[in-house]
Design a protein around this motif. Structure first.
Motif, PDB file in Angstrom:
ATOM      1  N   PHE A 246      15.886 -42.739  14.170  1.00  0.00           N
ATOM      2  CA  PHE A 246      16.549 -44.038  14.151  1.00  0.00           C
ATOM      3  C   PHE A 246      17.690 -44.052  15.151  1.00  0.00           C
ATOM      4  O   PHE A 246      18.139 -43.005  15.637  1.00  0.00           O
TER       5      PHE A 246
ATOM      6  N   ALA B  10      14.938 -44.869   1.998  1.00  0.00           N
ATOM      7  CA  ALA B  10      15.651 -44.464   3.206  1.00  0.00           C
ATOM      8  C   ALA B  10      16.220 -45.678   3.915  1.00  0.00           C
ATOM      9  O   ALA B  10      15.481 -46.631   4.202  1.00  0.00           O
TER      10      ALA B  10
ATOM     11  N   SER C  30      10.630 -44.649  13.948  1.00  0.00           N
ATOM     12  CA  SER C  30       9.503 -44.022  13.254  1.00  0.00           C
ATOM     13  C   SER C  30       9.971 -43.480  11.925  1.00  0.00           C
ATOM     14  O   SER C  30      10.999 -42.790  11.854  1.00  0.00           O
ATOM     15  N   TYR C  31       9.221 -43.778  10.855  1.00  0.00           N
ATOM     16  CA  TYR C  31       9.565 -43.284   9.520  1.00  0.00           C
ATOM     17  C   TYR C  31       8.284 -43.057   8.739  1.00  0.00           C
ATOM     18  O   TYR C  31       7.350 -43.863   8.790  1.00  0.00           O
ATOM     19  N   SER C  32       8.229 -41.948   8.013  1.00  0.00           N
ATOM     20  CA  SER C  32       7.056 -41.676   7.190  1.00  0.00           C
ATOM     21  C   SER C  32       7.426 -40.769   6.024  1.00  0.00           C
ATOM     22  O   SER C  32       8.372 -39.978   6.112  1.00  0.00           O
TER      23      SER C  32
ATOM     24  N   THR D 295       8.753 -35.674   5.128  1.00  0.00           N
ATOM     25  CA  THR D 295       9.230 -36.923   5.711  1.00  0.00           C
ATOM     26  C   THR D 295       9.778 -36.692   7.106  1.00  0.00           C
ATOM     27  O   THR D 295      10.338 -35.629   7.407  1.00  0.00           O
TER      28      THR D 295
ATOM     29  N   THR E 231      14.977 -48.258  13.113  1.00  0.00           N
ATOM     30  CA  THR E 231      14.100 -47.109  12.884  1.00  0.00           C
ATOM     31  C   THR E 231      12.904 -47.179  13.813  1.00  0.00           C
ATOM     32  O   THR E 231      12.105 -48.113  13.734  1.00  0.00           O
TER      33      THR E 231
ATOM     34  N   ARG F  29       7.846 -48.813  11.446  1.00  0.00           N
ATOM     35  CA  ARG F  29       9.035 -49.065  12.272  1.00  0.00           C
ATOM     36  C   ARG F  29       9.734 -50.297  11.698  1.00  0.00           C
ATOM     37  O   ARG F  29       9.087 -51.320  11.454  1.00  0.00           O
TER      38      ARG F  29
ATOM     39  N   TYR G 101      18.695 -40.823   2.834  1.00  0.00           N
ATOM     40  CA  TYR G 101      17.612 -40.895   1.857  1.00  0.00           C
ATOM     41  C   TYR G 101      18.231 -41.048   0.462  1.00  0.00           C
ATOM     42  O   TYR G 101      19.337 -40.566   0.199  1.00  0.00           O
TER      43      TYR G 101
ATOM     44  N   TRP H 205      11.998 -39.027  10.195  1.00  0.00           N
ATOM     45  CA  TRP H 205      12.770 -40.260  10.400  1.00  0.00           C
ATOM     46  C   TRP H 205      13.495 -40.153  11.731  1.00  0.00           C
ATOM     47  O   TRP H 205      14.258 -39.205  11.956  1.00  0.00           O
TER      48      TRP H 205
ATOM     49  N   ARG I 235       3.180 -44.267   8.685  1.00  0.00           N
ATOM     50  CA  ARG I 235       4.301 -44.390   9.620  1.00  0.00           C
ATOM     51  C   ARG I 235       4.632 -45.851   9.898  1.00  0.00           C
ATOM     52  O   ARG I 235       3.750 -46.646  10.231  1.00  0.00           O
TER      53      ARG I 235
END
Length: 382
Positions: free
Chosen positions: A251, A361, A376-378, A247, A374, A200, A263, A249, A198
């Motif tokens: 933002f 992404a 949180s993104y994973s 995934t 963003t 940011r 994406y 996301w 994860r």
């Protein structure tokens, strides 16, 4: 469609707000710590303001500093000087630049910034310096003097050159301005830390020119992008293996213009493409769009992950492109990319023998000014 290349503000009114807060300076092996922060709104106008911040160190000397605070009414930092300033939701982090990191006892460091506001603009009431808040004296702080963990990855940036890139965990983020030739504008990227899968990060941009052509696509990249850069990505995977590509996301989008947040996945006929191996297929998943349309023509709609998507199909350069465009904008998504890949295969558009080599992404910018942050993104492949 996201192509790639290889790699003075005028205030009409003024208002002054001064806030002095007691905050602590974390110094290794120091028994006495303390400092004050002076926050001044030096100019204010409809929708924006300027602020000046001065740190006074009351304790032992420090060689670098990291100041954090939270805004209470939705204010956003838009530009800064004499510090690197990033923002995630309400929390703002300011770090020294190369020439003002050292603050001696009773010494000061100053920086300023411009911000946006939509109404009230109250000053922050509390500041934290190097992870410690104290009384403003040189008495020992009742709180730990070790800065709190910020995760495995430290914040980086903003970086504003087209050649800049940031490595963060298994991802990397280039300041990709592949379509900016002949256009006017600029773009910056930064990261706000993270841990494990994860991360940011954010990007800020201003572009003008042909409203129908993409200028940039700053994106968090997992896997191939005209070559391989980061290890332990879990890619490539063959489509027929039916692996989960989960995934999430979250933002925020500010600004206006022609753009989308999407994406972008690449597919190859071989398992380990090199830098010269062009993809044969591209799959995009648009979560958010403003005055922009995908390449090709609309083929209909489909429901995936409980949401209705427009389905577009086109051909650009040397590869096919399939775009799934959410019929209503969102800034938060939890998806399994496998569901979209399987839909493409079921339509007979792509063979399941192909390999998914990249998951990316970020925002595609045609024209306009704004910021995509963003929180949180994973991506996890299993």
């Amino acid at each position: 469609m996201a192509k790639r290349h290889r790699l003075v503000l005028l205030a009409t009114t003024t208002a002054v707000t001064v806030v002095t807060a007691a905050v602590g300076v974390a110094v290794a092996h120091a028994a006495a710590v303390g400092c004050t922060v002076r926050y001044v709104v030096s100019a204010q106008w409809q929708g924006g303001f300027n602020a000046d911040v001065t740190i006074t160190n009351l304790g032992d000397p420090v060689s670098s500093w990291r100041l954090t605070w939270s805004f209470g009414s939705g204010q956003r930092v838009t530009q800064a000087w004499n510090a690197t300033v990033t923002q995630s939701a309400a929390q703002v982090t300011a770090t020294n630049v190369s020439y003002n990191g050292a603050i001696g006892t009773n010494g000061t460091a100053s920086f300023g910034f411009s911000g946006s506001s939509s109404g009230a603009n109250p000053a922050p009431t509390s500041f934290t310096l190097n992870g410690v808040t104290c009384t403003g004296s040189t008495n020992p702080s009742p709180t730990p003097t070790t800065p709190p963990p910020i995760g495995d990855y430290v914040p980086v940036g903003p970086l504003c050159n087209s050649s800049d890139l940031i490595d963060i965990g298994k991802y990397w983020i280039p300041n990709n301005q592949w379509g900016a030739t002949g256009a006017t504008g600029n773009q910056c990227i930064w990261t706000n830390g993270g841990s494990g899968d994860r991360i940011r990060w954010g990007t800020r941009y201003t572009w003008s020119g042909d409203a129908g052509s993409v200028k940039s696509y700053a994106a968090a990249i997992l896997g191939w992008h005209w070559g391989w850069r980061r290890p332990n990505t879990g890619l490539p995977v063959q489509v027929s293996a039916n692996r989960n590509v989960n995934t999430t996301w979250q933002f925020n989008v500010t600004g206006s213009g022609n753009m989308n947040v999407a994406y972008d996945m690449w597919f190859h006929p071989m398992a380990n493409p090199g830098s010269a191996d062009q993809p044969t297929d591209e799959l995009m998943i648009w979560l958010y769009r403003s005055n922009a349309s995908p390449a090709g023509t609309r083929q209909g709609t489909v429901t995936i992950a409980g949401t209705t998507w427009e389905v577009w199909r086109g051909y650009v350069g040397t590869w096919n492109v399939y775009s799934y465009v959410r019929t209503s904008n969102t800034t938060s998504a939890t998806l399994n990319i496998r569901d979209f890949t399987n839909d493409v295969v079921s339509r007979g558009w792509m063979s399941s023998s192909k390999y998914l080599t990249s998951v990316q992404a970020g925002p595609e910018i045609f024209t306009g000014s704004g910021e995509v942050q963003t929180g949180s993104y994973s991506v996890a492949i299993n």
